[in-house]
Write a protein that holds these residues in place. Structure first.
Motif, short mmCIF file in Angstrom:
data_model
loop_
_atom_site.label_atom_id
_atom_site.label_comp_id
_atom_site.label_asym_id
_atom_site.label_seq_id
_atom_site.Cartn_x
_atom_site.Cartn_y
_atom_site.Cartn_z
N MET A 1 0.83 -1.18 0.00
CA MET A 1 0.00 0.00 0.00
C MET A 1 0.88 1.25 0.00
O MET A 1 0.57 2.22 -0.69
N GLY A 2 1.94 1.19 0.76
CA GLY A 2 2.88 2.32 0.78
C GLY A 2 3.53 2.53 -0.58
O GLY A 2 3.81 3.66 -0.97
N ASP A 3 3.77 1.43 -1.28
CA ASP A 3 4.35 1.54 -2.62
C ASP A 3 3.41 2.27 -3.57
O ASP A 3 3.86 3.02 -4.44
N ARG A 4 2.11 2.05 -3.43
CA ARG A 4 1.14 2.74 -4.30
C ARG A 4 1.17 4.24 -4.04
O ARG A 4 1.13 5.04 -4.98
N ILE A 5 1.25 4.63 -2.78
CA ILE A 5 1.32 6.06 -2.43
C ILE A 5 2.62 6.67 -2.95
O ILE A 5 2.63 7.75 -3.55
N HIS A 6 3.72 5.96 -2.73
CA HIS A 6 5.01 6.45 -3.21
C HIS A 6 5.02 6.56 -4.74
O HIS A 6 5.57 7.52 -5.29
N SER A 7 4.41 5.61 -5.39
CA SER A 7 4.32 5.64 -6.85
C SER A 7 3.56 6.87 -7.33
O SER A 7 3.95 7.52 -8.31
N LEU A 8 2.47 7.20 -6.65
CA LEU A 8 1.71 8.40 -7.01
C LEU A 8 2.56 9.65 -6.85
O LEU A 8 2.55 10.54 -7.71
N ALA A 86 -7.37 -2.85 -1.73
CA ALA A 86 -8.27 -2.47 -2.83
C ALA A 86 -8.61 -0.99 -2.75
O ALA A 86 -8.60 -0.28 -3.78
N ALA A 87 -8.89 -0.50 -1.55
CA ALA A 87 -9.26 0.92 -1.39
C ALA A 87 -8.09 1.83 -1.70
O ALA A 87 -8.28 2.88 -2.34
N ILE A 88 -6.89 1.47 -1.29
CA ILE A 88 -5.74 2.34 -1.57
C ILE A 88 -5.43 2.34 -3.06
O ILE A 88 -5.00 3.35 -3.61
N GLY A 89 -5.67 1.22 -3.73
CA GLY A 89 -5.51 1.19 -5.18
C GLY A 89 -6.48 2.14 -5.86
O GLY A 89 -6.10 2.91 -6.75
N ASP A 90 -7.73 2.11 -5.42
CA ASP A 90 -8.73 3.04 -5.97
C ASP A 90 -8.39 4.48 -5.64
O ASP A 90 -8.53 5.37 -6.49
N LEU A 91 -7.93 4.71 -4.42
CA LEU A 91 -7.60 6.08 -3.99
C LEU A 91 -6.45 6.66 -4.79
O LEU A 91 -6.51 7.81 -5.24
N THR A 92 -5.41 5.87 -5.02
CA THR A 92 -4.28 6.39 -5.79
C THR A 92 -4.65 6.58 -7.26
O THR A 92 -4.18 7.53 -7.89
N THR A 93 -5.49 5.71 -7.79
CA THR A 93 -5.94 5.87 -9.18
C THR A 93 -6.76 7.15 -9.34
O THR A 93 -6.55 7.92 -10.29
N LEU A 94 -7.67 7.40 -8.41
CA LEU A 94 -8.47 8.63 -8.46
C LEU A 94 -7.61 9.87 -8.26
O LEU A 94 -7.82 10.90 -8.90
#
Length: 137
Positions: A1-8, A86-94
């Motif tokens: 999940m942290g990786d998704r935020i860092h990626s954003l 799943a929620a963090i994936g949606d949040l970073t996509t949005l």
């Protein structure tokens, strides 16, 4: 999940020259209501998943005295973790979509680009926004 935020954050920096932790509060203020509503509801889903996952700890602690509770704790923890991912994936996509669609509005509001400019934000404009917003920090 942290990786998704860092990626954003890296996408904001590499594609637009924006330092997202500094820029996001200002971008939030220029987002249309529909975008803010979508992001807020997705954030609420993430928060609910974290709360669900948090309930695993009391069950696991009780599991030291009564073993079936440990199984419940593991199940609750897995459900919370799965929902949070799943929620963090949606949040970073949005959030990335908000950057793509509305960073130009921030540049216009801050006077970095003229109001009639269209298209995606350039890296040079993003760096100007970051410099302006960071205020020497």
């Amino acid at each position: 999940m942290g990786d998704r935020i860092h990626s954003l954050e890296q996408i904001a920096q590499n594609r637009y020259g924006l330092d997202l932790p500094f820029v996001w509060p200002r971008l939030w203020l220029v987002l249309p209501d529909q975008a803010r509503t979508e992001i807020t509801s997705t954030h609420a889903a993430f928060a609910a998943a974290v709360v669900t996952g948090g309930w695993a700890w009391p069950y696991l602690a009780l599991g030291t005295l009564w073993w079936p509770s440990a199984l419940i704790g593991i199940g609750v923890g897995v459900v919370g973790w799965t929902r949070a991912r799943a929620a963090i994936g949606d949040l970073t996509t949005l959030s990335e979509a908000a950057l793509d669609l509305h960073s130009r509005a921030l540049a216009t509001t801050l006077g970095i680009s003229p109001a009639d400019t269209t298209g995606p934000l350039t890296i040079a404009e993003g760096k100007q926004i970051t410099t302006l917003i960071r205020k020497g920090r």
